[in-house]
Structures are given as structure tokens and as C-alpha cells.
Enzyme design. Structure first.
Site, PDB file in Angstrom:
ATOM      1  N   LYS A 114       0.814  -1.220   0.000  1.00  0.00           N
ATOM      2  CA  LYS A 114       0.000   0.000   0.000  1.00  0.00           C
ATOM      3  C   LYS A 114       0.841   1.261   0.000  1.00  0.00           C
ATOM      4  CE  LYS A 114      -4.492  -1.377   1.766  1.00  0.00           C
ATOM      5  NZ  LYS A 114      -5.595  -1.024   2.689  1.00  0.00           N
ATOM      6  N   LYS A 206      -5.518  -9.701  -7.134  1.00  0.00           N
ATOM      7  CA  LYS A 206      -6.670  -9.785  -6.246  1.00  0.00           C
ATOM      8  C   LYS A 206      -7.778  -8.828  -6.689  1.00  0.00           C
ATOM      9  CE  LYS A 206      -6.386  -7.858  -2.209  1.00  0.00           C
ATOM     10  NZ  LYS A 206      -6.065  -7.434  -0.840  1.00  0.00           N
ATOM     11  N   LYS A 209     -11.021  -3.104  -4.141  1.00  0.00           N
ATOM     12  CA  LYS A 209     -11.842  -1.892  -4.172  1.00  0.00           C
ATOM     13  C   LYS A 209     -11.169  -0.787  -4.962  1.00  0.00           C
ATOM     14  CE  LYS A 209     -13.902  -2.486   0.447  1.00  0.00           C
ATOM     15  NZ  LYS A 209     -13.675  -2.206   1.878  1.00  0.00           N
TER      16      LYS A 209
HETATM   17  P1  AMP Z   1     -11.407  -4.749   3.241  1.00  0.00           P
HETATM   18  O1  AMP Z   1     -12.254  -4.276   2.160  1.00  0.00           O
HETATM   19  O2  AMP Z   1      -9.952  -4.677   2.916  1.00  0.00           O
HETATM   20  O3  AMP Z   1     -11.751  -4.172   4.577  1.00  0.00           O
HETATM   21  O4  AMP Z   1     -11.718  -6.306   3.364  1.00  0.00           O
HETATM   22  C1  AMP Z   1     -12.836  -6.796   4.054  1.00  0.00           C
HETATM   23  C2  AMP Z   1     -12.799  -8.307   4.080  1.00  0.00           C
HETATM   24  O5  AMP Z   1     -12.924  -8.826   2.749  1.00  0.00           O
HETATM   25  C3  AMP Z   1     -11.490  -8.892   4.637  1.00  0.00           C
HETATM   26  O6  AMP Z   1     -11.800 -10.036   5.425  1.00  0.00           O
HETATM   27  C4  AMP Z   1     -10.733  -9.284   3.413  1.00  0.00           C
HETATM   28  O7  AMP Z   1      -9.835 -10.341   3.654  1.00  0.00           O
HETATM   29  C5  AMP Z   1     -11.846  -9.709   2.488  1.00  0.00           C
HETATM   30  N1  AMP Z   1     -11.457  -9.555   1.078  1.00  0.00           N
HETATM   31  C6  AMP Z   1     -11.077  -8.407   0.458  1.00  0.00           C
HETATM   32  N2  AMP Z   1     -10.777  -8.638  -0.842  1.00  0.00           N
HETATM   33  C7  AMP Z   1     -10.967  -9.969  -1.044  1.00  0.00           C
HETATM   34  C8  AMP Z   1     -10.824 -10.828  -2.185  1.00  0.00           C
HETATM   35  N3  AMP Z   1     -10.443 -10.356  -3.371  1.00  0.00           N
HETATM   36  N4  AMP Z   1     -11.109 -12.148  -2.014  1.00  0.00           N
HETATM   37  C9  AMP Z   1     -11.517 -12.647  -0.816  1.00  0.00           C
HETATM   38  N5  AMP Z   1     -11.654 -11.882   0.287  1.00  0.00           N
HETATM   39  C10 AMP Z   1     -11.390 -10.563   0.179  1.00  0.00           C
END
Ligand code: AMP
Ligand code: TRP
Length: 344
Positions: A114, A206, A209
């Protein structure tokens, strides 16, 4: 010493909630409600580690809350709130900053990704973020943490912090009658066929967002047309689908779409290949579109309905925060006593 089982997890309100968030995290959150006491947190203080427009942060906080509810999280039987309403997260994070070692944080790969090349200019919060994450979990002495694969290293750090706290303060913990370990070592729950959903444009990246291409992800608020179009355009290879899972190994795009189908339908990748092995992608994609629209369509419309009533969302968060605070303040009082802070 055994701890009462409790689930905690968090999602950042940084916009564009997508299929990866749903399959890797939120869908698991929903399932765990049947067996555990669960606390689900919209981690607004984490979002702030990179610049967020204040009005967007508020809007996104309500949107993630709406997603939790639309996916089936019950805010009455369980706890749903936003992090900044419970001050103990930040309070415990300071104590943990003094427990965690600089060497541990220097190993965190997400910070390196990041912060990128301009590391000198990253916020201090982005660097110390995993310490706050450990506090989120441990301020509730949570034992199980459902997350996607990308959070594994942060969970290991939380366990290291819990363990070091228990060791460093062992005498005081026993002296104050808190048993022989004050914090549990929280276990990551990284399960199912979609713990790492990949970009629809590139099976080696991956789904995220922040990807500049909206075609890389399916957003939870996408309508049926958008879902269909994105799946139709998703990158594939020229071969038909294989008959066995091992053959997916060198075909990241095929593997990803099969994993998505399996997770949406609650079956294994092997089940999917038993049905579609030998089929062309055009056939498989048509089935995937139907399935994705039937699962995500109702979630998207319920989210849109809920965000039109911010007063209701805010009342859910306020009630959750009130109940969270009771647990968090109890932990924090014990921590203060254990480390030798005078007063309450
Ligand atoms: P975040 O948006 O980074 O707060 O992620 C929220 C949750 O979604 C966390 O548990 C991440 O590990 C999961 N997550 C985010 N991106 C992915 C992805 N591409 N595949 C699976 N899980 C994800
Ligand atoms: N770091 C997580 C993410 O980026 C979000 C998060 C913050 C979290 N605190 C947490 C997840 C505590 C699980 C437990 O996705």
C-alpha cells in the site's frame, strides 16, 4: 485456560464493496451467526490510514452497514457498529503499540504494497494499522476471526501481540486473578472456495476496491445488466473447462470463475467441474451470470433501500456501539490494572 468462543471481524468503509468482500468475508460472517456470538465492525478508523473525504467516509460507513444487514447479519442477536464509536479500540492500541516490536511491523507485506515506492510519505497510521487491528479483536477477547486470505499475516501479528502481552505481564495477570492468560490467541477462519477472489481482468491480481477498472470487480450494488456484462467480458483462456480441479492450477482465470461459482452456490470446485467439465466458457459464463444475478440482485436492491434511510442505519450503529462498549470497557479496565495504570 479456555476462553468463551466469540467471533469478531471488520470491513473498511472505503467504497466499492465487491464480490471478494462478500464471498471471502461477509458471507462467512452470516453463516457464523448460527453457532457463535458475533461482533461485526465497520472499521472507519482503519479507512483513515489513507485519505478519505469526510463526507465519503460517512456515506461509505453507512453503505457497509447496509451491506451487512442486506446480506443477512442480524444486528439484534449480534453486534454491528462502527469502530470510532468505541474509544477503547484506540486506547488498547496504544498499549499494544508498546508490546509489538518494530521488527514485526516491518515484515507486514500489506504495508509495503500500500505504501508503494513513496514509503516516507505514508501515514504513520498505515504503518501501525495491524496494531489497531489486533486491538479491535482483543478488546472483545474474540477467539475466531473470519477474513479473506489477504489478512492472514495481520492475524498472525495479533496472535503474537496477545502472546507477548500474556508473557510480559504474566505475574500481574495471575496476581489480579485473571487466570494464567488474559488474551486468547485469536484464530483466523479462512475457509471455502473463495478466500481470495481474483480480478476479472487478470487472474493473478486480487479483486480490489481500488482497482481503477470497474470491470475488474463485481460490486455488491451492480445491477443485473452490469453483472452480466462484467462476467461476459471476464478474461478466460481458449480451452474448455477441465474435468478435475488439479488441471485448474495453471489456469488462474478459469480457477477464479470456478471458485466464484462454487462459493456462490455453496458447493466445491470439484462439484462445479463435475457439472461443467468439458463445457465452453460461453456456456459456463451464462450459468454463472444467472447464479450471480440471483444471489447478488436481492442484496444490491436491499442495500439501496437501506441507504435511503440513514436514520435507521445510524440507530443500528448506535445500539451496537453501546453493547460493544460494555464488553470493551470491561477488558480495558482489566488491562489498566494489569499494566499498572492507577485509577479506573
Ligand atoms: P477490506 O475491504 O480490505 O476491509 O476487506 C474486508 C474483508 O474482505 C477482509 O476479510 C478481506 O480479507 C476480504 N477480502 C477483500 N478482498 C478480497 C478478495 N479479493 N477475495 C476474498 N476476500 C477478500
Ligand atoms: N484489516 C482488515 C481489512 O483490511 C479489516 C479489519 C480491521 C479487520 N480490523 C479487523 C478484520 C479485525 C478482522 C478483524 O480487510
Amino acid at each position: 485456560m479456555s476462553f468463551r468462543e466469540r467471533v469478531f471481524s471488520g470491513v473498511q468503509p472505503t467504497g466499492n464493496l465487491h464480490l471478494g468482500n462478500y464471498l471471502g468475508a461477509i458471507k462467512r460472517f452470516v453463516a457464523l451467526q448460527a453457532s457463535h456470538d458475533c461482533i461485526y465492525c465497520v472499521v472507519d478508523m482503519h479507512a483513515m490510514t489513507v485519505w478519505q473525504e469526510p463526507s465519503e467516509l460517512a456515506r461509505n460507513t453507512r453503505e457497509v452497514t447496509a451491506a451487512f444487514l442486506a446480506c443477512g447479519i442480524d444486528p439484534e442477536k449480534h453486534i454491528v457498529f462502527n469502530q470510532s464509536q468505541v474509544a477503547e479500540h484506540a486506547e488498547l492500541a496504544w498499549v499494544f503499540s508498546c508490546v509489538a516490536r518494530v521488527g514485526w511491523l516491518n515484515r507486514m507485506t500489506q504495508f509495503k504494497e500500500k505504501a508503494g515506492k513513496d514509503r516516507e510519505n505514508a501515514s504513520v497510521g498505515l504503518y501501525s494499522y495491524p496494531v489497531l487491528m489486533a486491538s479491535d479483536i482483543l478488546v472483545y477477547r474474540a477467539t475466531h476471526v473470519p477474513v479473506g486470505e489477504d489478512q492472514k499475516q495481520h492475524l498472525e501479528l495479533a496472535r503474537d501481540i496477545a502472546q507477548k502481552f500474556n508473557n510480559d505481564f504474566a505475574e500481574s495477570i495471575r496476581g489480579h486473578g485473571h487466570g494464567d492468560a488474559f488474551f486468547p490467541l485469536p484464530e483466523p477462519l479462512i475457509q471455502g472456495p473463495a478466500t481470495r477472489v481474483m480480478s476479472l481482468r487478470d487472474g493473478t491480481k486480487k479483486m480490489s476496491k481500488s482497482d481503477p477498472s470497474d470491470y475488474s470487480r463485481i460490486n455488491l450494488t451492480d445491477d443485473a445488466d452490469a453483472i452480466a456484462q462484467k462476467i461476459r467480458k471476464a478474461k478466460t483462456d481458449p480451452e474448455p473447462l477441465p474435468h478435475d480441479v488439479a488441471a485448474l492450477e495453471r489456469r488462474p482465470e478459469a480457477d477464479n470463475l470456478v471458485g466464484i461459482y462454487a462459493a456462490l452456490k455453496d458447493v466445491t470446485k470439484a462439484d462445479v467441474l463435475a457439472e461443467f467439465g468439458g463445457a465452453q466458457f460461453s456456456t459456463f459464463k451464462a450459468a454463472l451470470i444467472d447464479l450471480a444475478v440471483s444471489v447478488l440482485g436481492p442484496i444490491g436492491s436491499e442495500m439501496k433501500r437501506l441507504v435511503r434511510d440513514p436514520a435507521y442505519i445510524d440507530s443500528v450503529l448506535a445500539s451496537g456501539a453501546e453493547r460493544a462498549r460494555v464488553i470493551a470497557s470491561e477488558t480495558m479496565q482489566a488491562v489498566k490494572q494489569i499494566v499498572g495504570f492507577v485509577g479506573r
